[in-house]
Design an enzyme around this catalytic site. Structure first.
Site, mmCIF file in Angstrom:
data_model
loop_
_atom_site.group_PDB
_atom_site.id
_atom_site.type_symbol
_atom_site.label_atom_id
_atom_site.label_comp_id
_atom_site.label_asym_id
_atom_site.label_seq_id
_atom_site.Cartn_x
_atom_site.Cartn_y
_atom_site.Cartn_z
ATOM 1 N N ASP A 186 0.875 -6.484 -10.687
ATOM 2 C CA ASP A 186 2.127 -7.309 -10.079
ATOM 3 C C ASP A 186 1.692 -7.965 -8.914
ATOM 4 O OD1 ASP A 186 4.437 -7.627 -8.583
ATOM 5 O OD2 ASP A 186 4.963 -5.655 -8.190
ATOM 6 N N ALA A 221 2.864 -10.717 -6.495
ATOM 7 C CA ALA A 221 4.153 -11.335 -5.566
ATOM 8 C C ALA A 221 3.843 -12.058 -4.221
ATOM 9 C CB ALA A 221 5.310 -10.187 -5.377
ATOM 10 N N LYS A 235 8.365 -15.484 -3.263
ATOM 11 C CA LYS A 235 7.952 -15.673 -1.946
ATOM 12 C C LYS A 235 6.863 -16.932 -1.643
ATOM 13 C CE LYS A 235 9.030 -11.305 -1.960
ATOM 14 N NZ LYS A 235 9.891 -10.376 -1.311
HETATM 15 C C1 LIG Z 1 4.994 -5.959 -4.962
HETATM 16 C C2 LIG Z 1 6.181 -6.633 -5.453
HETATM 17 N N1 LIG Z 1 6.427 -6.930 -6.531
HETATM 18 C C3 LIG Z 1 7.384 -7.671 -6.992
HETATM 19 C C4 LIG Z 1 8.233 -8.248 -6.029
HETATM 20 C C5 LIG Z 1 9.517 -9.085 -6.648
HETATM 21 O O1 LIG Z 1 10.175 -9.903 -6.070
HETATM 22 P P1 LIG Z 1 11.413 -10.893 -6.639
HETATM 23 O O2 LIG Z 1 12.100 -9.924 -7.670
HETATM 24 O O3 LIG Z 1 12.311 -11.184 -5.648
HETATM 25 O O4 LIG Z 1 10.819 -11.910 -7.149
HETATM 26 C C6 LIG Z 1 8.313 -7.873 -4.694
HETATM 27 C C7 LIG Z 1 9.486 -8.216 -3.801
HETATM 28 O O5 LIG Z 1 9.510 -7.729 -2.824
HETATM 29 C C8 LIG Z 1 7.165 -6.986 -4.299
HETATM 30 O O6 LIG Z 1 6.987 -6.768 -2.905
#
Ligand SMILES: Cc1ncc(COP(=O)(O)O)c(C=O)c1O
Length: 394
Positions: A208, A210, A243
């Site tokens: 993951d 982000a 982000k």
């Molecule tokens: C670890 C992690 N993965 C994925 C996401 C996914 O963010 P989004 O769905 O807004 O793209 C976040 C958001 O806080 C995150 O902290």
């Protein structure tokens, strides 16, 4: 029938946002939700995103459907950003998803499709959504040790010891960089050891990512994911653009599935397209298109990289200033880890009672497990927070 519905447990972070909004104090500070804010407390639209939006408005001639995978150019641009040339392009299948969360959800779906008996391993702690999506899907979940509460660093020995129970066909979810919620990250060498263990077990890694560009730099932050991809025969990557492109509400994300052999990629791609079709059909395009334009236009990309670097440096300065202020106020190095942590978050090891006291006495809002959003600070609020922590936790 709808009368059968029951109230859902409130999302802790969204609940905190609500408390913050209702707090009448002028000097309140929001360190809860994971959104970047500049020194004035505003979440800006990045320059390159605005420029791409202008171009798109002038050039776009249709809003017709794209493809089930999203525009393949987006998948290719994200593959280049995250993986560079680590694996041949013909081993990588990709779909656009509604944000990184959509990619996580689809990754779990893909894993279940490939192995209905899979167990998903998550770090303790991890981003709460990982756990709630797994629970909602009914997928078995096991936690691996990760964070040492006393030192606020990674307990790598404990992590490896718990991962010893991973079985073939399980999924091991790793944070690519800037671990949320703790801010404490593995070293590259440790990622390598984890990759070896996953390979030995015959498990599937899910990365993951982000916050690429928020930690040590765009390339540096991608290095762990690239190392894993170079060591493992197959792997999944859920990448969020929310982000690092600041396009939170556009819902731009990408799921990549790397197969061991190029002949397997068509099935992986077909399965990803199928999952998009079942869940929401065509994925959102606007944010993904802006990201593609930025990543494929040298001038836009250079400007985006420059602004991302400013953001990264700003957060590093806030981290250092907070650690310095705490050193001075507590006369100890207890909080030095804040300067070593990376990304938007740090978990500072305060008890829930202390977190509540900081909120009540100082109007400073952080999540109950003492996770705080460093990007919610500025030069004025760093000393206020240091004072609050020193008075409450020391
Ligand atoms: C670890 C992690 N993965 C994925 C996401 C996914 O963010 P989004 O769905 O807004 O793209 C976040 C958001 O806080 C995150 O902290």
């Amino acid at each position: 029938m709808l009368e059968n519905l029951k109230p859902q447990a409130a999302d802790k972070i969204l609940e905190l946002m609500q408390f913050y909004r209702e707090d009448p104090r002028d000097n309140k500070v929001d360190l809860g939700v994971g959104v970047y804010k500049d020194a004035t407390g505003h979440t800006p639209i990045m320059r390159a995103v605005k420029a791409a939006e202008k171009q798109l408005w002038e050039q776009e001639t249709t809003k017709s459907y794209t493809a089930l995978s999203g525009d393949p150019a987006f998948g290719a641009a994200m593959r280049d950003l995250v993986l560079a040339d680590t694996v041949p392009a013909d081993r990588v299948a990709a779909i656009a998803t509604p944000g990184g969360t959509g990619a996580i959800r689809q990754a779990f779906e893909l894993a279940r499709l490939a192995n209905p008996d899979t167990t998903v391993w998550t770090s303790n702690p991890t981003w709460p959504n990982h756990l709630s999506i797994l629970k909602f899907m009914g997928l078995p979940n096991r936690e691996y040790a990760y964070f040492d509460e006393a030192s606020c660093t990674v307990d790598f020995d404990a992590m490896m010891a718990s991962l010893a129970d991973v079985k073939a066909g399980d999924v091991v979810l790793l944070h690519g960089c800037c671990h949320n919620p703790t801010g404490a990250n593995l070293t590259l060498d440790q990622y390598g050891k984890v990759a070896d263990l996953i390979a030995e077990k015959g498990a599937l890694a899910l990365v993951d990512i982000a916050y690429q560009g928020f930690g040590d730099g765009l390339e540096e932050d991608a290095a762990p994911t690239r190392l894993l991809a170079s060591k493992l025969p197959e792997m999944m990557i859920a990448a969020s653009c929310s982000k690092n492109f600041g396009v939170y509400r556009e819902r731009a994300g990408c799921l990549m599935a790397i197969s061991e052999r190029a002949e397997q990629t068509a099935n992986a791609q077909g399965s990803l397209n199928f999952l998009n079709r079942q869940n929401y059909s065509f994925p959102p395009d606007h944010g993904a298109r802006l990201v593609t334009m930025i990543l494929t236009d040298p001038a836009l990309k250079a400007d985006w990289m420059a602004e991302l670097e400013e953001v990264r440096q700003g957060m590093l300065t806030l981290r250092q200033n907070l650690a310095d202020e705490l050193r001075q106020r507590t006369n100890s190095d207890r909080f030095d880890f804040i300067a070593q942590h990376r990304g938007m978050f740090s978990r500072i090891g305060a008890t829930p009672e202390e977190v509540l006291k900081i909120r009540e006495d100082f109007g400073i809002y952080m999540v109950g497990d003492s996770r705080m959003n460093i990007a919610g600070l500025n030069d004025r609020t760093v000393p206020l927070l240091a004072e609050a922590i020193a008075k409450t936790c020391a």
